[in-house]
Scaffold this motif. Structure first.
Motif, PDB file in Angstrom:
ATOM      1  N   ALA A  55       0.831  -1.203   0.000  1.00 49.68           N
ATOM      2  CA  ALA A  55       0.000   0.000   0.000  1.00 49.68           C
ATOM      3  C   ALA A  55       0.869   1.257   0.000  1.00 49.68           C
ATOM      4  O   ALA A  55       0.560   2.241  -0.691  1.00 49.68           O
ATOM      5  CB  ALA A  55      -0.924  -0.008   1.207  1.00 49.68           C
ATOM      6  N   THR A  56       1.947   1.232   0.757  1.00 45.84           N
ATOM      7  CA  THR A  56       2.857   2.379   0.793  1.00 45.84           C
ATOM      8  C   THR A  56       3.508   2.594  -0.571  1.00 45.84           C
ATOM      9  O   THR A  56       3.583   3.724  -1.070  1.00 45.84           O
ATOM     10  CB  THR A  56       3.940   2.168   1.862  1.00 45.84           C
ATOM     11  N   THR A  57       3.944   1.515  -1.188  1.00 47.66           N
ATOM     12  CA  THR A  57       4.564   1.613  -2.506  1.00 47.66           C
ATOM     13  C   THR A  57       3.579   2.145  -3.534  1.00 47.66           C
ATOM     14  O   THR A  57       3.925   2.997  -4.358  1.00 47.66           O
ATOM     15  CB  THR A  57       5.081   0.238  -2.955  1.00 47.66           C
ATOM     16  N   ARG A  58       2.344   1.666  -3.472  1.00 47.58           N
ATOM     17  CA  ARG A  58       1.331   2.124  -4.419  1.00 47.58           C
ATOM     18  C   ARG A  58       1.056   3.616  -4.240  1.00 47.58           C
ATOM     19  O   ARG A  58       0.933   4.355  -5.222  1.00 47.58           O
ATOM     20  CB  ARG A  58       0.044   1.333  -4.234  1.00 47.58           C
ATOM     21  N   GLY A  59       0.967   4.059  -2.995  1.00 50.44           N
ATOM     22  CA  GLY A  59       0.743   5.480  -2.740  1.00 50.44           C
ATOM     23  C   GLY A  59       1.881   6.347  -3.243  1.00 50.44           C
ATOM     24  O   GLY A  59       1.659   7.416  -3.824  1.00 50.44           O
ATOM     25  N   ILE A  60       3.091   5.898  -3.024  1.00 46.59           N
ATOM     26  CA  ILE A  60       4.256   6.663  -3.489  1.00 46.59           C
ATOM     27  C   ILE A  60       4.281   6.725  -5.011  1.00 46.59           C
ATOM     28  O   ILE A  60       4.532   7.777  -5.606  1.00 46.59           O
ATOM     29  CB  ILE A  60       5.557   6.042  -2.939  1.00 46.59           C
ATOM     30  N   ARG A  61       4.002   5.613  -5.666  1.00 48.56           N
ATOM     31  CA  ARG A  61       4.026   5.606  -7.135  1.00 48.56           C
ATOM     32  C   ARG A  61       2.907   6.452  -7.723  1.00 48.56           C
ATOM     33  O   ARG A  61       3.109   7.134  -8.734  1.00 48.56           O
ATOM     34  CB  ARG A  61       3.941   4.171  -7.651  1.00 48.56           C
ATOM     35  N   ARG A  62       1.726   6.417  -7.113  1.00 50.96           N
ATOM     36  CA  ARG A  62       0.636   7.262  -7.595  1.00 50.96           C
ATOM     37  C   ARG A  62       0.988   8.733  -7.454  1.00 50.96           C
ATOM     38  O   ARG A  62       0.711   9.540  -8.337  1.00 50.96           O
ATOM     39  CB  ARG A  62      -0.630   6.994  -6.784  1.00 50.96           C
ATOM     40  N   ARG A  63       1.578   9.085  -6.319  1.00 54.60           N
ATOM     41  CA  ARG A  63       1.928  10.477  -6.064  1.00 54.60           C
ATOM     42  C   ARG A  63       2.983  10.955  -7.058  1.00 54.60           C
ATOM     43  O   ARG A  63       2.882  12.057  -7.592  1.00 54.60           O
ATOM     44  CB  ARG A  63       2.439  10.607  -4.643  1.00 54.60           C
TER      45      ARG A  63
END
Length: 83
Positions: A55-63
């Motif tokens: 979830a953290t990785t997905r949030g960082i990549r989306r941002r």
């Protein structure tokens, strides 16, 4: 070899499941005695940590993707007619 994106959630899940397999293999080989219920919290905790990492990785990549899209795209010089 084709390159793929790094997925830390899968890495964490794989590490904890490998550790659970090593624990059971050591028990089966007679190196130590492991009760059956010891591995359950290990696997569940590993899967929870893997979910947090994913979830953290997905949030960082989306941002990053949203910030890159706004800085590299120049504004449209002429507005289009509303048809």
């Amino acid at each position: 070899m084709l390159r793929h994106e790094f997925q830390p959630g899968r890495l964490v899940a794989g590490a904890f499941l490998t550790l659970a397999g090593i624990i059971y293999a050591g028990d089966a080989g007679g190196a130590w005695e492991t009760p059956w219920f010891v591995v359950i919290p290990l696997v569940v905790g590993g899967l929870c940590l893997a979910g947090v990492a994913a979830a953290t990785t997905r949030g960082i990549r989306r941002r990053r993707r949203s910030h890159q899209g706004t800085t590299t795209t120049p504004p449209d010089p002429q507005p289009k007619a509303p048809y």
